[in-house]
Scaffold this motif. Structure first.
Motif, short mmCIF file in Angstrom:
data_model
loop_
_atom_site.label_atom_id
_atom_site.label_comp_id
_atom_site.label_asym_id
_atom_site.label_seq_id
_atom_site.Cartn_x
_atom_site.Cartn_y
_atom_site.Cartn_z
N GLU A 29 52.26 46.24 26.27
CA GLU A 29 51.88 46.53 27.65
C GLU A 29 50.39 46.31 27.87
O GLU A 29 49.97 45.74 28.89
CB GLU A 29 52.26 47.97 28.01
CG GLU A 29 51.97 48.30 29.48
CD GLU A 29 52.25 49.77 29.81
OE1 GLU A 29 52.25 50.09 31.02
OE2 GLU A 29 52.42 50.57 28.88
N VAL A 30 49.60 46.74 26.91
CA VAL A 30 48.15 46.57 27.02
C VAL A 30 47.80 45.08 27.01
O VAL A 30 47.01 44.60 27.83
CB VAL A 30 47.43 47.30 25.86
CG1 VAL A 30 45.94 46.96 25.87
CG2 VAL A 30 47.63 48.80 25.97
N ALA A 31 48.40 44.34 26.07
CA ALA A 31 48.10 42.91 25.95
C ALA A 31 48.45 42.16 27.23
O ALA A 31 47.68 41.32 27.72
CB ALA A 31 48.85 42.32 24.76
N GLU A 32 49.62 42.46 27.80
CA GLU A 32 50.04 41.77 29.01
C GLU A 32 49.14 42.12 30.19
O GLU A 32 48.78 41.25 31.00
CB GLU A 32 51.50 42.14 29.32
CG GLU A 32 52.49 41.53 28.35
CD GLU A 32 53.92 41.97 28.64
OE1 GLU A 32 54.10 42.85 29.51
OE2 GLU A 32 54.86 41.43 28.00
N SER A 33 48.76 43.40 30.30
CA SER A 33 47.89 43.82 31.41
C SER A 33 46.52 43.17 31.31
O SER A 33 45.94 42.74 32.32
CB SER A 33 47.74 45.35 31.41
OG SER A 33 48.98 45.97 31.67
N LEU A 34 46.01 43.06 30.09
CA LEU A 34 44.70 42.43 29.90
C LEU A 34 44.74 40.95 30.27
O LEU A 34 43.80 40.42 30.85
CB LEU A 34 44.24 42.60 28.46
CG LEU A 34 43.76 44.01 28.08
CD1 LEU A 34 43.54 44.13 26.58
CD2 LEU A 34 42.47 44.36 28.83
N LEU A 35 45.84 40.27 29.94
CA LEU A 35 45.95 38.86 30.29
C LEU A 35 46.08 38.66 31.80
O LEU A 35 45.48 37.76 32.38
CB LEU A 35 47.14 38.23 29.58
CG LEU A 35 46.95 37.97 28.07
CD1 LEU A 35 48.24 37.47 27.45
CD2 LEU A 35 45.82 36.98 27.84
N GLN A 36 46.87 39.54 32.43
CA GLN A 36 47.00 39.48 33.90
C GLN A 36 45.63 39.68 34.55
O GLN A 36 45.25 38.97 35.49
CB GLN A 36 47.96 40.57 34.39
CG GLN A 36 49.43 40.23 34.23
CD GLN A 36 50.29 41.35 34.81
OE1 GLN A 36 50.20 42.50 34.38
NE2 GLN A 36 51.09 41.02 35.81
N PHE A 37 44.92 40.66 34.03
CA PHE A 37 43.62 40.97 34.61
C PHE A 37 42.61 39.86 34.30
O PHE A 37 41.72 39.57 35.11
CB PHE A 37 43.12 42.31 34.07
CG PHE A 37 41.99 42.89 34.88
CD1 PHE A 37 42.17 43.20 36.21
CD2 PHE A 37 40.75 43.12 34.31
CE1 PHE A 37 41.14 43.74 36.97
CE2 PHE A 37 39.71 43.65 35.05
CZ PHE A 37 39.91 43.96 36.38
N GLY A 38 42.78 39.21 33.13
CA GLY A 38 41.92 38.08 32.79
C GLY A 38 42.06 36.95 33.79
O GLY A 38 41.09 36.26 34.12
N LYS A 39 43.28 36.76 34.30
CA LYS A 39 43.51 35.72 35.31
C LYS A 39 42.71 36.04 36.58
O LYS A 39 42.06 35.16 37.16
CB LYS A 39 45.00 35.64 35.63
CG LYS A 39 45.38 34.58 36.67
CD LYS A 39 46.90 34.51 36.81
CE LYS A 39 47.33 33.40 37.78
NZ LYS A 39 46.97 33.71 39.17
N LEU A 40 42.76 37.32 37.01
CA LEU A 40 41.97 37.72 38.19
C LEU A 40 40.48 37.58 37.91
O LEU A 40 39.70 37.18 38.79
CB LEU A 40 42.30 39.16 38.58
CG LEU A 40 43.70 39.44 39.13
CD1 LEU A 40 43.81 40.90 39.54
CD2 LEU A 40 44.00 38.54 40.32
N ALA A 41 40.07 37.95 36.70
CA ALA A 41 38.66 37.85 36.34
C ALA A 41 38.19 36.40 36.42
O ALA A 41 37.09 36.11 36.90
CB ALA A 41 38.44 38.40 34.93
N LEU A 42 39.03 35.47 35.94
CA LEU A 42 38.69 34.04 36.00
C LEU A 42 38.57 33.56 37.43
O LEU A 42 37.60 32.88 37.80
CB LEU A 42 39.75 33.23 35.26
CG LEU A 42 39.61 31.70 35.37
CD1 LEU A 42 38.33 31.23 34.69
CD2 LEU A 42 40.84 31.00 34.79
N GLU A 43 39.55 33.90 38.27
CA GLU A 43 39.52 33.44 39.65
C GLU A 43 38.29 33.98 40.37
O GLU A 43 37.67 33.27 41.17
CB GLU A 43 40.81 33.89 40.36
CG GLU A 43 42.05 33.16 39.85
CD GLU A 43 43.35 33.80 40.33
OE1 GLU A 43 43.28 34.90 40.93
OE2 GLU A 43 44.43 33.22 40.10
#
Length: 1093
Positions: free
Chosen positions: A455-469
């Motif tokens: 769950e942590v790994a998936e949330s961090l990747l999702q948030f990484g996408k927003l961080a990139l945008e």
């Protein structure tokens, strides 16, 4: 605004003092050390009075100092007027205050009593009730918001007091606007070490003896890399300023700390101030702030934090921040602005002072550790960490950046095993693991032995996408609604401590937002996401929008994190960077990175600068991911490898890995290694020993060193390293304190450096004639030497005629010598005779620099026959030699042999109209002339006008390339399209009338990039409105012009405005130099190109 009797008096005095009275006033003010002499010597009476007032030496109701000074120079009439003005001010002070439109009660809202007696003050003025409320509100707001830091957002209980944890950073002047800005000082290599000394605080920048500025700086740019401590530094400056602990605080009553990332398109300065700088207060409205800024402009200090985080829409021309920077708004205010390097601040302003936060020094690192562990009450951890850091070479490259050092301290406190990484990404990876561990322990979640909970790994990747945008939009704050729309588990991220939830400090645009504790965390999470996307076969080049080198530089940290997170991602990024590099830099050659002896094409110069930044990025990536595949990508992207940064930098770590893994199949076209001035010679040699561990035949190396090589042991160690680089092409040891004894091991080592082409020993005046005897032995081992520099401005190598006569015979075998510089060595005519006997041998000679060596007219008669043989000569510099008219006549007679000449420098050579007439007759032979300097002489109007008239005629080269019948030409055939730099200023006999005639002619020189036409040192040349208008009309016809020097020239109001306005509209003219005391009263001086001294 209301009448100001005080200012009226200042102006009246300034207009009516005769020259001797002004001189006496300057002498009294500077002699008594009332104001700095550097400022006073160029200031008029009006400026002196205003500066006395600004420094609170002329206070309201008290002009006694002014009256005393006026009586000393015999102007009792003005002394009495000053006393009358002061008396009226005191009377007004006892009167009843005039009501503001927004009345406040006698007691402020914070409960403090206002003083009982005040002079009348407008609502926005200092001293008005609302004004006092505003100042106090700002002070209390900053003390509340800035004095305490919560650097670890995952730990609410961890709070640091700024005054406890703050450690002074090193501020080092940058070279574009170096400290000591006078021309001679700025060009002197011998001063570089002194210029790079640590500044104790920004207060140093208000000392004319330090800056060389005649007035206090308006704009100070502070640049630093990510995590370098810019925001912390500026926060402390704001706190100290509102408490009047610093010079900034004493000079300014209104201190406005503005986070540029919060600024929106279309906001006015008053709206930004109301939005960010004060809590809501009755009477403190946007209208009030506008009035306050206008009426107290010279006492306002803007502290602008993070230009690199300012949204693109808010950076556009016409927006508030660009207008503030350029001086179109509040030009008399003071600005301190922070930014990451090369973010574009200089598009809007030319900073008066430009400094760089280098991070912590070695001493500060240990001090910070002590302070950190004292705060967390674990002082015993400091000693072991200090030892660990010293033994960890890779970690040593990170700890000089404050935020990285803080992470090291956090991890050391948590788990000492985690403090073993030497990469930026490794540090963030371990920090993230540390946060997840704490979360799992707190929430009762199992922590896997490898990786992160799903769950942590998936949330961090999702948030990484927003961080990139957000990064690609240049935003560092994420709107909570956007995270919710993307179904990101932001509450989990809050629990981890990766972000914090806050309501924006903006009152105009309130919103809930997710805030990273630092932009680098956003870049790290975005980089993790991009690397993961590569694993899923996504096109990361498209994801990163990697379309150009400039875009790559903007995304520098993101690319480093991406490459460090995954090997395949690194290969994909480097493959794309290689393609872009080949596309954008295919025209660059190694020799274009060497010192240029002729005016350099500006596009090439800009490309070289961009390439150096790109090389630094590639080396940083290699530092993060030290793998053969990445090394291969670097080799493809960088045909020329350049390092021009600290040997403790991550770029230097990357270069070390690069060199250690070089082999004959992947050698670069050239390796250029420049060790910055101020680096200890022992550290320099140790770094080189680690790089060049084995012989590298075939490697072409250019090496510029720094430090003190005054000991034979140091140079012997250096030689032992250089034995592994038999292909050493260039060795620069200028300003390294060489002595005859320390030079000896180097000369003995030349037998292993037979391919050496360039040797620079300039600015080592301890060498002397004895050093030349040592040098002559070494020259036999370098038969291919093409460049020999033994000069330097103001200081050479201490050579006299004796040294020249002993050295000359040993230079005979250097038949390929192309560049010889012996400037600032007093060899005189006798030494010149020795040189003249061997000069004809050097038929390949292109550059000969003989300035300040004591040549007389007699010496010129000795030199000239030898010069006749140097038919390939493209630059001759005999400036600062008293050759006079006879010497120039002698030179002019043989110029028809030197038709390849591109640069001729005759600055301060004692020539007059007679000598210049002989040069004019020879000029048609110099068909390739690109630069001419005849400044600082005794030429009059007739000579200068005749010279410019001749220069404006097309050369035979122009005529060949632009035949008069060619109708397709955009340049008229009567123009000279070759000349690029022309310096005719500081000539004793030139008047405003002569310069006015020059202004009418120069449009026939369309290739000009530099034009110096300043007045003489002691006597300003006055340009009439007619002459100034002619100059203004000529500027658009000089499309390449970048620099125009009008120092010590006076103009009237209309003419000055016309010239400045035209210069401001010019597409390339970046610098218009003018003297502040000659600016006409009441003109607009906000043009960004205008540089006042």
């Amino acid at each position: 605004m209301a009448d100001n009797p005080r200012q009226d008096l200042y102006l009246e005095i300034s207009r009516n003092l005769v020259d001797q009275e002004l001189t006496d006033l300057r002498n009294y003010v500077s002699g008594a050390k009332i104001l700095p002499a550097r400022f006073v010597q160029h200031a008029d009476a009006h400026q002196i009075c205003n500066q006395l007032e600004k420094e609170q030496k002329l206070k309201p109701g008290d002009l006694s100092l002014m009256a005393d000074l006026l009586r000393k120079i015999g102007r009792n009439d003005y002394a009495e007027k000053a006393e009358k003005v002061a008396e009226n001010e005191r009377k007004a002070e006892t009167g009843s205050p005039q009501p503001c439109t927004s009345q406040l009660k006698r007691k402020g809202e914070d409960g403090e009593e206002f003083p009982g007696k005040k002079k009348p003050a407008a609502c926005g003025e200092e001293g008005s009730p609302v004004g006092d409320v505003f100042q106090k509100s700002v002070k209390k707001y900053y003390e509340l918001q800035l004095s305490h830091l919560k650097p670890l957002i995952w730990n609410d209980n961890f709070t640091l007091i700024l005054s406890d944890i703050f450690t002074q950073l090193e501020l080092i002047p940058k070279c574009e606007k170096q400290l000591k800005t006078s021309e001679k000082y700025n060009r002197s290599e011998s001063r570089r070490e002194e210029q790079r000394k640590e500044l104790k605080s920004l207060d140093n920048l208000f000392n004319p003896d330090v800056t060389g500025l005649s007035t206090a700086p308006r704009c100070i740019l502070i640049e630093g890399e990510a995590g370098g401590g810019k925001t912390t530094f500026l926060s402390k400056e704001a706190l100290d300023a509102v408490s009047q602990k610093t010079e900034l605080g004493k000079r300014h009553s209104t201190v406005l700390f503005i986070r540029l990332r919060e600024v929106k398109e279309g906001e006015t300065i008053a709206e930004i101030v109301w939005d960010q700088c004060v809590p809501e207060r009755k009477g403190v409205t946007i209208e009030f702030i506008e009035t306050m800024l206008e009426q107290n402009e010279s006492r306002v200090l803007f502290l602008l934090d993070g230009y690199d985080e300012l949204q693109p829409e808010a950076r556009a021309a016409g927006q508030a921040i660009p207008k503030l920077l350029s001086g179109k708004l509040y030009p008399n205010s003071t600005i301190v602005i922070t930014s990451r390097p090369s973010a574009g601040v200089q598009q809007h302003t030319r900073p008066d002072c430009h400094v760089h936060i280098m991070g912590f020094s070695k001493e500060h690192v240990e001090k910070y550790m002590q302070q950190y562990f004292t705060v967390v009450k674990k002082q015993e951890l400091t000693k072991n960490l200090v030892v660990h850091v010293k033994d960890n070479e890779l970690l040593n490259t990170l700890i000089y950046t404050p935020i990285f050092l803080m992470f090291v301290c956090v991890l050391w406190e948590e788990d000492q095993e985690m403090v073993s990484t030497g990469t930026m990404t490794g540090l963030y990876d371990n920090l993230l693991t540390c946060l997840v561990r704490r979360y799992c322990k707190r929430e009762g979640v199992d922590m896997p032995t490898e990786g992160l909970p799903t769950e942590v790994a998936e949330s961090l990747l999702q948030f990484g996408k927003l961080a990139l945008e957000a990064l690609l939009r240049n935003e560092t704050l994420l709107d909570l609604t956007e995270a919710e729309r993307e179904n990101v588990n932001w509450e989990l991220l809050l629990k981890l401590g990766v972000v914090s939830l806050e309501v924006s400090s903006s009152k105009l645009h309130p919103r809930k937002q997710l805030n990273f504790f630092h932009k680098t965390m956003q870049e790290f999470l975005a980089g993790r996401y991009v690397a993961h996307a590569q694993l899923n076969q996504q096109d990361i080049v498209e994801l990163l929008q990697l379309t150009s080198i400039i875009k790559a530089l903007e995304l520098s940290n993101l690319l480093q994190f991406t490459c460090s997170c995954d090997s395949r991602a690194a290969q994909a990024v480097m493959e794309e960077l290689s393609k872009i590099s080949r596309r954008e830099f295919t025209h660059l050659r190694p020799d274009q990175f060497e010192s240029s002896h002729v005016p350099m094409d500006q596009d090439i110069k800009k490309s070289c600068q961009t390439y150096e930044r790109f090389a630094a990025l590639c080396l940083s990536i290699l530092s993060e991911r030290q793998e053969p595949e990445v090394l291969q990508g670097i080799s493809q992207a960088l045909p020329i490898v350049i390092l021009d940064s600290s040997i403790n930098s991550r770029e230097a770590t990357g270069l070390k890995y690069y060199i250690q893994n070089l082999h004959s199949a992947n050698l670069p076209d050239r390796l250029i290694l420049k060790v910055p001035y101020g680096t200890d010679s022992r550290d320099t040699v140790q770094y080189l020993q680690q790089c060049f561990t084995t012989p590298l035949p075939g490697l072409t190396l250019d090496l510029r060193l720094s430090g003190r090589f005054g000991s034979p042991d140091e140079t012997a160690r250096l030689v032992s390293v250089l034995n592994n680089v038999p292909g050493l092409r260039a060795l620069n040891l200028s300003l390294t304190r060489l002595t005859p004894s320390s030079l000896q091991p180097l000369m003995q080592g030349f037998s292993h450096m037979s391919l050496l082409e360039e040797l620079v020993l300039s600015l080592n005046d301890n060498l002397g004639d004895a050093g030349m005897e040592v040098l002559q032995v070494g020259l036999s081992g370098v038969p291919h030497l093409a460049v020999l520099r033994l000069g330097g401005l103001m200081r050479g190598v201490g050579m006299t005629a004796v040294g020249m006569s002993s050295l000359a015979p040993y230079m005979r075998h250097l038949v390929g010598l192309r560049v010889l510089d012996i400037s600032s060595n007093q060899i005189g005519d006798t030494g010149l005779e020795s040189l003249a006997t061997i000069l004809p041998i050097f038929t390949a000679m292109q550059v000969l620099v003989l300035c300040s060596i004591g040549i007389s007219p007699t010496g010129m008669h000795t030199l000239v026959p030898a010069l006749c043989q140097l038919t390939r000569l493209i630059k001759l510099d005999i400036s600062h030699n008293d050759i006079g008219d006879p010497g120039l006549e002698c030179l002019a007679a043989i110029l028809h042999h030197l038709t390849a000449m591109k640069v001729l420098a005759l600055r301060e050579t004692g020539i007059s109209d007679r000598g210049i007439s002989s040069l004019i007759k020879a000029l048609p032979h110099l068909v390739q002339l690109q630069g001419l300097d005849v400044s600082g002489n005794n030429i009059g109007d007739s000579g200068i006008v005749s010279l410019v008239q001749t220069l404006c005629q097309p050369s035979s080269l122009d005529m060949e390339q632009n035949p008069p019948g060619d109708k397709s030409l955009t340049t008229a055939p009567h123009c000279n399209t070759t000349l690029q730099k022309l310096h005719i200023g500081l000539n004793k006999g030139v008047t405003g009338a002569g310069l006015g005639r020059v202004a009418q002619l120069i449009s026939a020189l369309p290739a000009l990039t530099w034009l110096g036409m300043s007045g003489y040192w002691d006597t300003p040349a006055h340009l009439s409105d007619t002459a100034a208008m002619a100059l203004a009309e000529a500027l658009p016809r000089l499309p390449a012009l970048k620099w125009l020097d009008l120092w010590n020239i006076s103009m009237d109001h209309a003419g000055f405005q016309a010239v400045v306005q035209t210069a401001e509209e010019h597409p390339t003219l970046g610098r218009l130099h003018y003297i502040r005391r000659l600016v006409p009263e009441g003109v607009d001086t906000t043009a960004s190109c205008l540089e006042l001294s």
